[in-house]
Scaffold this motif. Structure first.
Motif, PDB file in Angstrom:
ATOM      1  N   SER A   1       0.783  -1.219   0.000  1.00  0.00           N
ATOM      2  CA  SER A   1       0.000   0.000   0.000  1.00  0.00           C
ATOM      3  C   SER A   1       0.828   1.289   0.000  1.00  0.00           C
ATOM      4  O   SER A   1       0.619   2.184   0.812  1.00  0.00           O
ATOM      5  CB  SER A   1      -0.971  -0.009   1.180  1.00  0.00           C
ATOM      6  OG  SER A   1      -2.111   0.687   0.787  1.00  0.00           O
TER       7      SER A   1
ATOM      8  N   SER B   1       0.403   3.367  -2.191  1.00  0.00           N
ATOM      9  CA  SER B   1      -0.538   4.409  -2.622  1.00  0.00           C
ATOM     10  C   SER B   1      -1.199   5.069  -1.414  1.00  0.00           C
ATOM     11  O   SER B   1      -1.270   6.300  -1.346  1.00  0.00           O
ATOM     12  CB  SER B   1      -1.588   3.835  -3.585  1.00  0.00           C
ATOM     13  OG  SER B   1      -2.313   2.783  -2.999  1.00  0.00           O
TER      14      SER B   1
ATOM     15  N   GLU C   1      -8.123   8.311  -3.943  1.00  0.00           N
ATOM     16  CA  GLU C   1      -7.705   7.130  -4.723  1.00  0.00           C
ATOM     17  C   GLU C   1      -8.819   6.676  -5.664  1.00  0.00           C
ATOM     18  O   GLU C   1      -8.571   6.341  -6.816  1.00  0.00           O
ATOM     19  CB  GLU C   1      -7.279   5.989  -3.778  1.00  0.00           C
ATOM     20  CG  GLU C   1      -6.839   4.749  -4.537  1.00  0.00           C
ATOM     21  CD  GLU C   1      -5.645   4.019  -3.927  1.00  0.00           C
ATOM     22  OE1 GLU C   1      -5.003   4.559  -2.999  1.00  0.00           O
ATOM     23  OE2 GLU C   1      -5.356   2.908  -4.396  1.00  0.00           O
TER      24      GLU C   1
ATOM     25  N   ASP D   1      -6.776   0.156   3.545  1.00  0.00           N
ATOM     26  CA  ASP D   1      -5.403   0.631   3.356  1.00  0.00           C
ATOM     27  C   ASP D   1      -5.195   2.000   3.984  1.00  0.00           C
ATOM     28  O   ASP D   1      -4.199   2.251   4.666  1.00  0.00           O
ATOM     29  CB  ASP D   1      -5.068   0.734   1.864  1.00  0.00           C
ATOM     30  CG  ASP D   1      -5.069  -0.628   1.186  1.00  0.00           C
ATOM     31  OD1 ASP D   1      -5.222  -1.636   1.906  1.00  0.00           O
ATOM     32  OD2 ASP D   1      -4.920  -0.666  -0.047  1.00  0.00           O
TER      33      ASP D   1
HETATM   34 MG    MG Z   1      -2.482   0.640  -3.379  1.00  0.00          MG
END
Ligand code: MG
Ligand code: ADP
Length: 360
Positions: free
Chosen positions: A115, A117, A149, A161
């Protein structure tokens, strides 16, 4: 190149956020279920300052890439879309955001299922919160990060996440009810730590497989007349479903029950068996494992001192997580990798962070 070399001035402040790994509760988040992620030592740091030319400027040290947002109506792609998304969701939430310069550096491996991101989004939002003294709490940060996201990076993600990156630490496991956002920080089972190893197999089918499983779960919930599979607690109730929905639902129901058992307080041995059962369920009922992940998990499970192991993340490649005797993580990881390489695959240790421990 650092912030001042890129932007010609010093940053005003900075903030960090960690990557995460999910220990138990896989493919449960989009079923309104329960998850047990923990933060990993690797993190993303965002340095930030005001920009005086009316434009946003983003730089990623990892990618050696600079993006200048000349036109505020232009929506960038790639790494800039995550940062731009954070700015835009803050604006949509009523905040006034001036032109900014942001510099990103990270030790979270990108695209390995840890993760990066979410770490990027949460670190970005924290840096902006600090710079502009915005009244946002950590749950709001996670929710804004998820919106960024979904709407700007175009990834249909759950909330796990971002909640893990925003709320978890490396000393605890975060229990999260993804429906109510009720949560609890539970300590690691005494005498245990985690190892994460990348199988080296890319998650090529992950997106299509993920979308298909999501659709199957929705159909199963519809046939069982519940809002989400989280509402089924007795696995017997899944027996009325046709295959493969029956096995898909069985995974979700048993996986949720495994997470809830951990909440009662378990020994590392019991936690490990629950992880082993989770892997079997993901392999046989949910069918998201691949031979490389099964091989890696099997090596881990056979190693004395390893309490349990399973694939982590969506599956179809990616990484495995194991619970092992504490103090021995690095040795177990290297031993496992050696054996794994003998089977012809090529993996990589992600946790413990060997760069950190080698430097220490
Ligand atoms: Mg991700
Ligand atoms: P994961 O979150 O599992 O690491 P994702 O595909 O969800 O994988 O996110 C990876 C993407 O996030 C990268 O392709 C990149 O666009 C962005 N990203 C994450 N960390 C950084 C970073 N340090 N610098 C630039 N982009 C990053």
């Amino acid at each position: 190149m650092n912030f001042s070399q890129i932007f010609g001035r010093l940053p005003e402040t900075q903030a960090s956020a960690p990557g995460r790994v999910n220990l138990l509760g896989e493919h449960t988040d989009y079923n309104d279920g329960f998850v047990l992620p923990t933060a990993i030592p690797q993190c993303t740091t965002v340095q930030i300052g005001l920009s005086d030319d009316g434009q946003h400027h983003f730089y990623s040290e990892n990618l050696s890439d600079r993006v200048d947002i000349l036109d505020i109506n232009y929506t960038p792609s790639g790494f800039a879309s995550y940062i731009f998304g954070c700015i835009e969701v803050l604006k949509a939430a009523g905040q006034t955001i001036p032109p900014l310069s942001l510099y990103v550096k990270s030790s979270v491996p990108m695209g390995s299922g840890l993760s990066s991101s979410a770490a990027l989004e949460v670190a970005t939002l924290r840096a902006i919160r600090q710079l502009l003294e915005l009244p946002l709490d950590d749950v709001e940060i996670a929710q804004l990060a998820q919106q960024a996201e979904i709407h700007y990076a175009g990834v249909q993600c759950g909330i796990m996440d971002q909640m893990a990156s925003s709320l978890a630490d490396t000393e605890h496991i975060l229990f999260l009810d993804t429906r109510t956002l009720e949560r609890q920080m539970i300590p690691f089972p005494r005498g245990a730590e985690i190892v994460v190893i990348d199988s080296g197999v890319p998650r090529t089918l992950a997106t299509s497989g993920y979308n298909q499983r999501r659709a199957e779960c929705e159909e199963a919930a519809h046939l069982l007349a519940v809002k989400a599979l989280r509402d089924i607690t007795d696995v017997e109730a899944t027996k009325v479903l046709p295959e493969p929905l029956r096995r898909r639902a069985r995974h979700v129901v048993t996986e949720n029950n495994r997470v809830l058992e951990v909440l009662q307080g378990v020994t590392p041995e019991r936690f490990g068996s629950l992880m082993n059962a989770s892997h079997a369920s993901l392999r046989d009922d949910y069918e998201v494992s691949v031979p490389a992940l099964d091989t890696l998990v099997e090596i881990l499970q056979k190693t004395p001192g390893v309490f349990g192991a399973r694939l982590t993340g969506a599956g179809f490649g990616g990484a495995c997580v194991a619970l092992v005797k504490s103090g021995e993580g690095k040795a177990y990881a290297n031993h496992t990798l050696e054996q794994y390489h003998q089977t012809g695959y090529s993996g990589r240790v992600l946790v413990p962070d060997l760069e950190l421990s080698d430097a220490a």
